[in-house]
Design a protein around this motif. Structure first.
Motif, mmCIF file in Angstrom:
data_model
loop_
_atom_site.group_PDB
_atom_site.id
_atom_site.type_symbol
_atom_site.label_atom_id
_atom_site.label_comp_id
_atom_site.label_asym_id
_atom_site.label_seq_id
_atom_site.Cartn_x
_atom_site.Cartn_y
_atom_site.Cartn_z
ATOM 1 N N MET B 1 1.257 -1.266 0.097
ATOM 2 C CA MET B 1 0.158 0.349 -0.106
ATOM 3 C C MET B 1 0.544 1.016 0.362
ATOM 4 N N THR B 2 2.025 1.197 0.080
ATOM 5 C CA THR B 2 3.112 2.285 0.901
ATOM 6 C C THR B 2 3.846 2.633 -0.429
ATOM 7 N N ALA B 3 3.282 1.425 -1.034
ATOM 8 C CA ALA B 3 3.602 1.738 -2.803
ATOM 9 C C ALA B 3 3.400 3.718 -3.364
ATOM 10 N N VAL B 4 1.645 3.317 -2.974
ATOM 11 C CA VAL B 4 1.432 4.614 -3.953
ATOM 12 C C VAL B 4 2.242 5.912 -3.632
ATOM 13 N N ALA B 5 2.677 5.932 -1.751
ATOM 14 C CA ALA B 5 3.169 6.383 -1.356
ATOM 15 C C ALA B 5 4.700 7.172 -1.966
ATOM 16 N N ILE B 6 5.602 5.820 -1.474
ATOM 17 C CA ILE B 6 6.675 6.001 -2.363
ATOM 18 C C ILE B 6 7.504 6.628 -3.239
ATOM 19 N N ALA B 7 6.274 6.381 -4.211
ATOM 20 C CA ALA B 7 6.545 6.394 -5.369
ATOM 21 C C ALA B 7 6.235 8.017 -5.644
ATOM 22 N N ARG B 8 5.838 8.674 -5.280
ATOM 23 C CA ARG B 8 5.589 10.283 -4.934
ATOM 24 C C ARG B 8 6.439 10.824 -4.064
ATOM 25 N N ARG B 9 7.193 10.445 -3.715
ATOM 26 C CA ARG B 9 8.038 11.019 -2.809
ATOM 27 C C ARG B 9 9.175 12.435 -3.227
ATOM 28 N N PRO B 10 9.807 13.149 -3.138
ATOM 29 C CA PRO B 10 10.492 13.634 -4.029
ATOM 30 C C PRO B 10 11.551 13.614 -3.365
ATOM 31 N N GLU B 11 12.505 13.896 -3.853
ATOM 32 C CA GLU B 11 14.158 13.569 -3.368
ATOM 33 C C GLU B 11 14.092 14.812 -2.517
ATOM 34 N N PRO B 12 14.361 14.174 -1.110
ATOM 35 C CA PRO B 12 14.223 15.218 -0.148
ATOM 36 C C PRO B 12 15.339 17.005 -0.256
ATOM 37 N N LEU B 13 15.310 18.016 -0.019
ATOM 38 C CA LEU B 13 15.544 18.845 -0.420
ATOM 39 C C LEU B 13 17.399 19.382 0.169
ATOM 40 N N ASP B 14 18.481 19.334 -0.392
ATOM 41 C CA ASP B 14 20.095 19.281 0.371
ATOM 42 C C ASP B 14 20.465 20.171 1.113
ATOM 43 N N GLU B 15 20.824 20.060 1.974
ATOM 44 C CA GLU B 15 20.841 20.923 3.247
ATOM 45 C C GLU B 15 20.965 21.970 2.923
ATOM 46 N N LEU B 16 21.651 22.827 1.884
ATOM 47 C CA LEU B 16 22.822 24.014 1.616
ATOM 48 C C LEU B 16 21.107 24.872 0.738
ATOM 49 N N THR B 17 20.280 23.909 -0.037
ATOM 50 C CA THR B 17 19.318 24.732 -0.297
ATOM 51 C C THR B 17 18.259 25.236 0.856
ATOM 52 N N LEU B 18 18.133 24.230 1.804
ATOM 53 C CA LEU B 18 17.440 24.045 3.045
ATOM 54 C C LEU B 18 18.053 25.584 3.819
ATOM 55 N N ARG B 19 19.004 25.673 4.369
ATOM 56 C CA ARG B 19 19.472 26.509 4.896
ATOM 57 C C ARG B 19 19.798 28.063 3.809
ATOM 58 N N ARG B 20 19.706 27.800 2.660
ATOM 59 C CA ARG B 20 19.108 28.919 2.129
ATOM 60 C C ARG B 20 17.865 29.699 2.040
ATOM 61 N N ALA B 21 16.815 28.213 2.334
ATOM 62 C CA ALA B 21 15.775 28.856 2.379
ATOM 63 C C ALA B 21 15.384 29.693 3.453
ATOM 64 N N GLN B 22 16.080 29.016 4.545
ATOM 65 C CA GLN B 22 15.974 29.631 6.234
ATOM 66 C C GLN B 22 16.033 30.776 6.125
ATOM 67 N N ARG B 23 16.871 31.345 5.005
ATOM 68 C CA ARG B 23 17.128 32.522 5.003
ATOM 69 C C ARG B 23 16.543 33.864 4.579
ATOM 70 N N GLY B 24 15.850 32.701 3.361
ATOM 71 C CA GLY B 24 15.588 34.279 3.288
ATOM 72 C C GLY B 24 15.474 34.496 1.720
ATOM 73 N N ASP B 25 16.221 33.147 1.214
ATOM 74 C CA ASP B 25 16.515 33.222 -0.272
ATOM 75 C C ASP B 25 15.520 33.136 -1.307
ATOM 76 N N GLU B 26 15.498 33.251 -2.653
ATOM 77 C CA GLU B 26 14.194 33.203 -3.281
ATOM 78 C C GLU B 26 14.357 32.737 -3.938
ATOM 79 N N ARG B 27 15.854 32.222 -4.060
ATOM 80 C CA ARG B 27 16.301 31.288 -5.566
ATOM 81 C C ARG B 27 15.821 29.516 -4.854
ATOM 82 N N ALA B 28 16.247 29.764 -3.578
ATOM 83 C CA ALA B 28 15.490 28.037 -2.591
ATOM 84 C C ALA B 28 14.090 28.441 -2.143
#
Lengths: 360, 198
Positions: B1-28
């Motif tokens: 049953m979980t195959a439905v979800a796993i097939a649609r799960r995106p790759e996690p955001l990488d650490e640096l992009t997340l940090r940039r997003a937390q600092r308000g970087d629009e591109r991130a």
């Protein structure tokens, strides 16, 4: 007897498939995110009326407290004295007073401070602030986490920390990370201001501006490995870069930690010496978006490819794919489709199919 | 049953992009929205099953606006992943929406979104699932959708909906039973196959 987890096993639940997200969602979100919070379009759940009164009371009290603690945009008078330590992200123009020393913060500026006797230690990771430092205070600003500090006494100065997205550089490495580069500008109006970096101290005299630029080999973007250019380091840049500092070791010595710590510490040496290439990935992306919006997909493809030649960025790959589909360039479309992650392929394949191209 | 979800799960955001997003970087920010827009949109679309469809897009936007504003306080080393945290925000907004008076009646047969080339049998199944989901109480539907389509475990669902584990399990059981009963009636040939096998 049917196990509870198997109750729905005969049914392929994935058949109930949502439509794709609407086009332009990110643009709409970013536009809304920049609006003041009050402009939010969705209200919280409407609870019974008595909760509305209670909430209203809480909001009113909070508003009074906030009004006391913080002067909101346009406040001409200095704000009240801040506690000995604290932090603020200015949602509008603000005045912050730390004893006799004060700062006028531009919207979006982030500041953390701690007073230790007559020394005020400040971390200003982003934004612009005009500081008026009392003659009896010493203000020490760690700006932009670049290993540089600004020290001021009896001075008036402006410190601007900006993410320098346009100055994108490429590092040849296996990393898959990316970060913007901080550019710190210090404008001194009066008083005594020193900028120290890597053991080297520069006195910035009133009426002058001092820029703290990233060290060329340490502070640049790390990008994916598949589209990388190499070029020798341009020695002409070194006159803008202060002496290197090796003051801190990152918590870990993997590539990400080293990038985040600005390549401080000996353990980051293997990443520090990577050759870099100056190029501009942002302008061609913007040009490509405009061309795509104007319906000139072929020209947009050229622009996105120019951006990709600088930085291998997933967004640029996606845009190149879309431009290739729309310009009916089957070979390019298949090439960029193959470079997309599987999750994106299933979402974007229809763009090419609609144009009569099988992307696989 | 979980195959439905796993097939649609995106790759996690990488650490640096997340940090940039937390600092308000629009591109991130943009990268974050583009990375997670599919699961967030899918969740809200399903939670509002057959109801208030015109609000889906606005709720998706609102979810991301709230995510971006709260992002500086998000702790990547905390118990919830970024995606689970976003789905929690989306779920709460959707449930809030469902508490509002609905001017239009429930759609007895929610509109199918399948492409024209989708096989008829699959369209029929989609329609039956949609109708069964729409008939569930919102609280049960939320638990079921988070579990079956987004692969959240019981504890994550409990956190997202501010429920205790026992309540999550009982709601999930009731939701599965109710949906199955609906599907058995709507698609007797599939339910019958299962019973024979079991």
């Amino acid at each position: 007897m049917i196990d509870e987890d198997d109750l729905l096993a005969p049914y392929d639940l994935s058949a109930w498939e949502p439509p794709p997200p609407p086009a332009g969602l990110a643009d709409a979100v970013l536009a809304r995110a920049k609006e003041p919070p009050a402009a939010s379009a969705v209200e919280l759940a409407r609870e019974p009326r008595r909760w509305g009164w209670i909430a209203g009371g809480v909001v009113a009290v909070a508003a009074v407290v906030i009004a006391i603690l913080v002067r909101l945009p346009g406040a001409a008078a200095p704000g009240p004295t801040a506690p000995a330590h604290g932090e603020v992200i200015a949602d509008g123009a603000r005045t912050l007073s730390i004893g006799a020393t004060s700062a006028a913060l531009d919207p979006g500026t982030e500041v953390r401070w701690r007073r230790e006797g007559r020394r005020i230690l400040v971390d200003q990771p982003r934004g612009r602030a005009t500081w008026n430092v009392d003659a009896d205070d010493t203000l020490v600003i760690d700006a932009g986490a670049m290993g540089a500090s600004v020290e001021a006494t009896g001075a008036s100065l402006r410190v601007e920390v900006e993410m320098n997205l346009a100055d994108v550089r490429t590092i040849t490495t296996s990393g898959v990370t990316a970060m913007a580069v901080a550019l710190v500008t210090v404008v001194v109006y009066e008083g005594h201001v020193n900028v120290t970096r890597g053991g080297q101290t520069v006195n910035v005299v009133p009426g002058t501006t001092h820029e703290i630029r990233p060290e060329p080999s340490r502070s640049e973007l790390a990008v994916g490995a598949s589209s990388i250019e190499q070029a020798p380091f341009d020695d002409r840049d070194t006159d803008r870069a202060p002496e290197r500092t090796v003051s801190r070791e990152p918590a870990r010595c993997d590539e990400v930690s080293c990038v985040l710590s600005n390549y401080a510490g000996e353990c980051c040496a293997e990443y520090r010496d990577i050759e870099i290439t100056d190029c501009d990935a942002v302008a061609p992306m913007q040009r490509g978006e405009q061309q795509l919006a104007n319906g000139d997909a072929a020209a947009a493809l050229v622009s996105f490819e120019a951006s990709l030649a600088c930085v291998h960025d997933l967004r640029a790959v996606k845009r190149a794919y879309i431009a290739a589909c729309n310009s009916r360039n089957a070979a390019k479309a298949r090439r960029y489709f193959a470079a997309l992650p599987a999750s994106e392929r299933s979402r974007l394949d229809q763009i090419c199919i609609r144009n009569g191209i099988s992307p696989e | 049953m979980t195959a439905v979800a796993i097939a649609r799960r995106p790759e996690p955001l990488d650490e640096l992009t997340l940090r940039r997003a937390q600092r308000g970087d629009e591109r991130a920010w943009r990268e974050l929205v583009e990375r997670y827009q599919q699961p967030v949109h899918a969740l809200i679309w399903r939670l509002l099953a057959g109801r208030a469809r015109h609000r889906v897009e606005d709720l998706v936007q609102e979810t991301f606006v709230r995510v971006l504003r709260a992002l500086p306080s998000f702790d990547p080393s905390g118990p919830a992943s970024l995606q689970t945290w976003m789905l929690t925000i989306a779920t709460r907004l959707a449930l809030n929406e469902l508490r509002r008076p609905e001017p239009q009646p429930l759609a007895a047969e929610p509109t199918s979104t399948e492409r024209a080339d989708t096989p008829a049998e699959r369209r029929r199944l989609a329609s039956a699932i949609a109708a069964g989901m729409a008939a569930l109480p919102a609280a049960q539907r939320a638990v079921l959708v988070l579990r079956e389509y987004h692969d959240l475990d019981y504890q994550e669902i409990a956190t997202a909906l501010e429920l205790d584990l026992g309540t999550v399990k009982s709601r999930l059981a009731r939701a599965r039973t109710a949906l199955r009963e609906h599907l058995v009636v709507a698609l007797p040939e599939l339910g019958g196959r299962h019973d024979r096998r079991g």
